[in-house]
Design a protein around this motif. Structure first.
Motif, PDB file in Angstrom:
ATOM      1  N   LYS A 195       0.836  -1.204   0.000  1.00  0.00           N
ATOM      2  CA  LYS A 195       0.000   0.000   0.000  1.00  0.00           C
ATOM      3  C   LYS A 195       0.870   1.253   0.000  1.00  0.00           C
ATOM      4  CE  LYS A 195      -3.930   0.391   2.091  1.00  0.00           C
ATOM      5  NZ  LYS A 195      -4.990   0.470   3.114  1.00  0.00           N
ATOM      6  N   GLN A 196       1.936   1.208   0.778  1.00  0.00           N
ATOM      7  CA  GLN A 196       2.834   2.358   0.835  1.00  0.00           C
ATOM      8  C   GLN A 196       3.503   2.612  -0.514  1.00  0.00           C
ATOM      9  OE1 GLN A 196       3.098   4.776   2.667  1.00  0.00           O
ATOM     10  NE2 GLN A 196       5.130   5.293   3.399  1.00  0.00           N
ATOM     11  N   LEU A 197       3.848   1.552  -1.223  1.00  0.00           N
ATOM     12  CA  LEU A 197       4.420   1.712  -2.562  1.00  0.00           C
ATOM     13  C   LEU A 197       3.463   2.466  -3.467  1.00  0.00           C
ATOM     14  CD1 LEU A 197       5.991  -1.839  -3.076  1.00  0.00           C
ATOM     15  CD2 LEU A 197       7.258   0.314  -2.977  1.00  0.00           C
ATOM     16  N   GLY A 198       2.168   2.153  -3.360  1.00  0.00           N
ATOM     17  CA  GLY A 198       1.169   2.859  -4.158  1.00  0.00           C
ATOM     18  C   GLY A 198       1.028   4.312  -3.753  1.00  0.00           C
ATOM     19  N   ARG A 199       1.004   4.564  -2.441  1.00  0.00           N
ATOM     20  CA  ARG A 199       0.870   5.943  -1.945  1.00  0.00           C
ATOM     21  C   ARG A 199       2.025   6.820  -2.418  1.00  0.00           C
ATOM     22  NH1 ARG A 199       0.326   3.467   3.066  1.00  0.00           N
ATOM     23  NH2 ARG A 199      -1.823   3.083   3.694  1.00  0.00           N
ATOM     24  N   LEU A 200       3.234   6.280  -2.331  1.00  0.00           N
ATOM     25  CA  LEU A 200       4.418   7.073  -2.641  1.00  0.00           C
ATOM     26  C   LEU A 200       4.515   7.463  -4.116  1.00  0.00           C
ATOM     27  CD1 LEU A 200       6.996   5.156  -0.411  1.00  0.00           C
ATOM     28  CD2 LEU A 200       6.102   7.449  -0.022  1.00  0.00           C
ATOM     29  N   LEU A 201       3.753   6.791  -4.962  1.00  0.00           N
ATOM     30  CA  LEU A 201       3.749   7.113  -6.386  1.00  0.00           C
ATOM     31  C   LEU A 201       2.853   8.302  -6.722  1.00  0.00           C
ATOM     32  CD1 LEU A 201       3.665   3.498  -7.828  1.00  0.00           C
ATOM     33  CD2 LEU A 201       5.342   5.236  -8.489  1.00  0.00           C
ATOM     34  N   CYS A 202       1.997   8.677  -5.782  1.00  0.00           N
ATOM     35  CA  CYS A 202       0.969   9.689  -6.077  1.00  0.00           C
ATOM     36  C   CYS A 202       1.518  11.028  -6.586  1.00  0.00           C
ATOM     37  CB  CYS A 202       0.074   9.898  -4.855  1.00  0.00           C
ATOM     38  SG  CYS A 202      -1.173   8.609  -4.714  1.00  0.00           S
ATOM     39  N   PRO A 203       2.566  11.588  -6.007  1.00  0.00           N
ATOM     40  CA  PRO A 203       3.062  12.866  -6.539  1.00  0.00           C
ATOM     41  C   PRO A 203       3.442  12.782  -8.017  1.00  0.00           C
ATOM     42  CG  PRO A 203       3.987  12.479  -4.359  1.00  0.00           C
ATOM     43  CD  PRO A 203       3.278  11.223  -4.753  1.00  0.00           C
ATOM     44  N   GLN A 204       4.116  11.700  -8.409  1.00  0.00           N
ATOM     45  CA  GLN A 204       4.479  11.533  -9.817  1.00  0.00           C
ATOM     46  C   GLN A 204       3.245  11.361 -10.700  1.00  0.00           C
ATOM     47  OE1 GLN A 204       7.478   8.350  -8.358  1.00  0.00           O
ATOM     48  NE2 GLN A 204       8.042   8.683 -10.492  1.00  0.00           N
ATOM     49  N   ILE A 205       2.279  10.601 -10.206  1.00  0.00           N
ATOM     50  CA  ILE A 205       1.063  10.359 -10.989  1.00  0.00           C
ATOM     51  C   ILE A 205       0.276  11.644 -11.172  1.00  0.00           C
ATOM     52  CG2 ILE A 205      -1.175   9.172 -10.980  1.00  0.00           C
ATOM     53  CD1 ILE A 205       0.247   6.881  -9.447  1.00  0.00           C
ATOM     54  N   LEU A 206       0.094  12.387 -10.088  1.00  0.00           N
ATOM     55  CA  LEU A 206      -0.683  13.626 -10.161  1.00  0.00           C
ATOM     56  C   LEU A 206      -0.020  14.641 -11.088  1.00  0.00           C
ATOM     57  CD1 LEU A 206      -1.667  13.835  -6.401  1.00  0.00           C
ATOM     58  CD2 LEU A 206      -3.257  13.549  -8.317  1.00  0.00           C
ATOM     59  N   GLU A 207       1.303  14.667 -11.075  1.00  0.00           N
ATOM     60  CA  GLU A 207       2.007  15.568 -11.991  1.00  0.00           C
ATOM     61  C   GLU A 207       1.781  15.134 -13.438  1.00  0.00           C
ATOM     62  OE1 GLU A 207       6.573  17.058 -12.984  1.00  0.00           O
ATOM     63  OE2 GLU A 207       6.144  16.016 -11.097  1.00  0.00           O
ATOM     64  N   ALA A 208       1.770  13.820 -13.673  1.00  0.00           N
ATOM     65  CA  ALA A 208       1.595  13.303 -15.037  1.00  0.00           C
ATOM     66  C   ALA A 208       0.204  13.589 -15.588  1.00  0.00           C
ATOM     67  CB  ALA A 208       1.858  11.803 -15.060  1.00  0.00           C
ATOM     68  N   VAL A 209      -0.800  13.702 -14.700  1.00  0.00           N
ATOM     69  CA  VAL A 209      -2.166  13.993 -15.162  1.00  0.00           C
ATOM     70  C   VAL A 209      -2.528  15.470 -14.949  1.00  0.00           C
ATOM     71  CG1 VAL A 209      -2.867  11.614 -14.696  1.00  0.00           C
ATOM     72  CG2 VAL A 209      -3.287  13.360 -12.945  1.00  0.00           C
ATOM     73  N   ASP A 210      -1.502  16.288 -14.683  1.00  0.00           N
ATOM     74  CA  ASP A 210      -1.699  17.723 -14.446  1.00  0.00           C
ATOM     75  C   ASP A 210      -2.685  17.993 -13.320  1.00  0.00           C
ATOM     76  OD1 ASP A 210       0.045  18.395 -16.564  1.00  0.00           O
ATOM     77  OD2 ASP A 210      -1.566  18.092 -18.015  1.00  0.00           O
ATOM     78  N   HIS A 211      -2.711  17.097 -12.345  1.00  0.00           N
ATOM     79  CA  HIS A 211      -3.584  17.206 -11.159  1.00  0.00           C
ATOM     80  C   HIS A 211      -5.067  17.281 -11.523  1.00  0.00           C
ATOM     81  CE1 HIS A 211       0.370  18.348  -9.568  1.00  0.00           C
ATOM     82  NE2 HIS A 211      -0.085  17.944  -8.392  1.00  0.00           N
ATOM     83  N   ASP A 212      -5.401  16.819 -12.714  1.00  0.00           N
ATOM     84  CA  ASP A 212      -6.792  16.844 -13.174  1.00  0.00           C
ATOM     85  C   ASP A 212      -7.470  15.525 -12.809  1.00  0.00           C
ATOM     86  OD1 ASP A 212      -9.194  17.281 -14.409  1.00  0.00           O
ATOM     87  OD2 ASP A 212      -8.419  17.118 -16.467  1.00  0.00           O
TER      88      ASP A 212
END
Length: 635
Positions: free
Chosen positions: A341-358
């Motif tokens: 679960k922590q591995l998934g959480r830690l990816l969030c900043p990169q993911i949100l940047e990739a989707v322009d926080h949309d």
């Protein structure tokens, strides 16, 4: 993992500390041990689809009667096949003489697999032959009880040539070139030496009764001493379980702690396994009551029931396999569940940047079932971001928010969907390449009507990406049909750049899409000389002792950033004709260590091998690739 790879074997060990009649009286069956072994193995079936095996030893059987039983299977459901074979023996007795099933002593005297010491193995072959001879447990037989040896393990040695040479120097003539043979014969040699040493000692002390000497040898054998001598030159990752013919037993773990090993005991049983949840489930014990065998130590159970954890090798910096946490071990382990679960959480900043926080126009999903737990962690991370966004939108305003704006802000929620579904009924049996490629493209099915055509971004989480073949041939084609404007493939593991040499089926450089990407970038930038230089250094290093070798393959990746390699991977795995933009995001090494702080073995990602043999293997793998040899870099 969308790319299927073979991996880790599993071990299961049980020692009954009471007579069989005790279990007959308390649990209603003299088959308590064999029933528990079945559970222990079935709860680790993820660790062996190529075969399985079981061996048992009966204690204090009079000469002339069989006391070792073994059965192995390569059936599609090998564990079930083995235990059906065993249970049939008792079913026949139940049918013909049901009263005998209540007589524990009669069963022990007359029926195989009614021993007090039980060993099971689940096999996941990495390379080479798949045959019944490859299935553990292995047996080294002798007329002296204390010289009989049964072993089963989850291991791979990097220095098989060196170990075989040692056996040749001893005058042995092994029947094949394999690490299983070297391990069995190495332990067997020092078991023989210890036996002979004790025999000679007692003779010097004036003892003439050989039967009495045999009993004293059984009592006085120093198992830890035998293991210490046997493992002195081993270079690899291993959990190896063994039983001596008279009843002593051990479970040993490599000095770096690469391979996992857990154990539990009380006044009735001693049990060990490759995974903690198997013990928890089979014996209904608490998480905190199960211990981990320390690196460089062996759990030793003497015939008399004495239990110790003895050091046989100097422990080194612990580098437990992080892939066990990401993918291999079952996620029902409480610690592994939290880590994923922590591995998934830690990816969030990169993911949100990739989707322009949309997040309003983003659908979050996952690909294989093994990525599901990390997906929950990612979902929690997105929820946390949305809550923070809503808080800021409501509190950090100078003007009063309108009802319409308030409704819109409060309505924001992550769109979490299961989109890629593996169709287990589909079999790609067609051999023609063109036709088979078309079939492979449909191994996964999908959920339609969720994606807004040309508007939504689709984020799909995978636990790791090795070759990228399934993404290219199947998954991305299917996801693109849904009509997203952008597809973001996310790996909860970092880029896999280097081969494993400790038991996982990842040993050829050309199989890694990250390596393919780096080589592509080198050639595009006119840097082929790097390949030639690395090749020469790797070639020269093969003539050196493993202790003097370093990993020269790292230089292949050094000219480029992680992002540059990820972007090239995205190009490589994107099928022709794809409409959506494809982006690939990988976990960082730093975040991997944050999520799995007690399992820092990351050589597949970093190239930092925990044993000297690892550097020699990676260099040989690169030499093989440069020379066009599609073969394993180790025995």
């Amino acid at each position: 993992m969308s790319d299927s790879i073979k991996h880790e074997c599993g071990v299961a060990f049980i020692r009954l500390l009471k007579p069989l009649s005790y279990y007959q009286k308390k649990y209603g069956t003299a088959l308590y041990g064999i029933n528990k072994l079945y559970l222990l193995m079935e709860k680790q079936h993820n660790r062996g689809q190529d075969g399985a095996g079981v061996a048992t030893i009966k204690l204090d059987i009079e000469p002339g009667k069989r006391y070792i039983s073994r059965h192995r299977s390569m059936a599609p459901s090998a564990v079930a096949d083995i235990f059906e074979y065993i249970q049939k023996k008792f079913a026949d007795i139940q049918k013909e003489s049901p009263e005998k099933m209540q007589d524990a002593e009669w069963l022990k005297e007359n029926v195989s697999f009614t021993g007090e010491v039980l060993l099971g193995h689940l096999r996941y072959g990495t390379h080479g032959k798949n045959s019944i001879e490859s299935c553990h447990p292995f047996l080294r037989q002798n007329n002296w009880q204390t010289r009989n040896l049964v072993i089963a393990g989850n291991f791979n040695m990097t220095n098989v040539d060196e170990l075989l040479q040692q056996l040749y120097d001893l005058g042995q003539h092994p029947k094949e070139k394999a690490d299983t043979v070297t391990v069995l014969e190495k332990i067997g040699h020092f078991l023989d030496t210890e036996n002979q040493g004790l025999f000679d000692q007692y003779k010097r002390e004036g003892m003439d009764d050989n039967k009495e000497i045999s009993k004293m040898i059984a009592n006085d054998l120093d198992v830890a001493k035998i293991l210490k001598k046997s493992a002195k030159s081993w270079d690899g990752g291993y959990t190896i379980a063994g039983i001596l013919g008279h009843g002593d037993a051990f479970v040993m773990r490599d000095p770096v702690g690469i391979r996992p090993a857990y154990y539990y005991y009380n006044d009735e049983i001693v049990v060990a396994a490759s995974e903690r949840p198997a013990i928890q489930t089979a014996f209904n014990v608490a998480f905190e009551d199960i211990r981990e065998i320390k690196p460089g130590h062996a759990l030793v159970v003497k015939k008399n029931g004495r239990i110790t954890e003895d050091q046989f090798s100097e422990p080194k910096e612990k580098k437990s396999c992080s892939f066990e946490r990401i993918y291999f071990s079952r996620g029902s382990d409480a610690a592994i569940y939290r880590e994923r679960k922590q591995l998934g959480r830690l990816l969030c900043p990169q993911i949100l940047e990739a989707v322009d926080h949309d997040v309003k126009n983003t659908v979050f999903s996952f690909i294989p079932n093994t990525a599901e737990v990390a997906y929950y962690g990612m979902a929690e991370g997105v929820h946390k971001y949305i809550k923070q966004y809503q808080r800021d939108a409501l509190l950090n305003r100078e003007d009063k928010i309108s009802d319409e704006e308030l409704t819109e802000v409060l309505a924001i929620a992550p769109r979490l969907e299961k989109l890629a579904i593996k169709d287990v009924k589909l079999r790609t049996f067609i051999t023609n390449d063109a036709d088979r490629g078309e079939m492979v493209a449909h191994v996964y099915d999908t959920t339609y009507g969720v994606i807004k055509n040309g508007t939504d971004t689709l984020v799909a989480l995978d636990d790791s990406i090795v070759r990228g073949t399934t993404l290219k041939q199947s998954i991305l084609k299917i996801l693109d049909r849904l009509g997203p404007k952008k597809i973001v493939i996310v790996s909860s593991a970092p880029q896999i750049r280097y081969p494993d040499c400790y038991g996982i089926d990842m040993s050829r450089m050309g199989e890694f899409v990250a390596f393919e990407a780096a080589v592509s970038l080198l050639r595009e930038n006119g840097m082929e000389a790097v390949l030639a230089d690395v090749y020469q250094k790797c070639k020269d290093s093969l003539l050196l002792p493993k202790e003097q070798v370093q990993n020269y393959v790292k230089a292949i990746y050094e000219p480029f950033t992680d992002q540059e390699i990820s972007d090239r991977i995205a190009q490589i795995i994107t099928p022709k004709g794809t409409n959506a933009e494809v982006k690939v995001i990988y976990q960082t090494l730093e975040n991997l260590h944050t999520a799995c702080p007690d399992h820092l073995g990351d050589w597949y990602f970093s190239g930092d091998y925990p044993t000297p043999g690892g550097n020699k293997i990676v260099n040989r793998a690169f030499v093989n690739w440069m020379e066009g040899k599609n073969q394993r870099a180790y025995m």
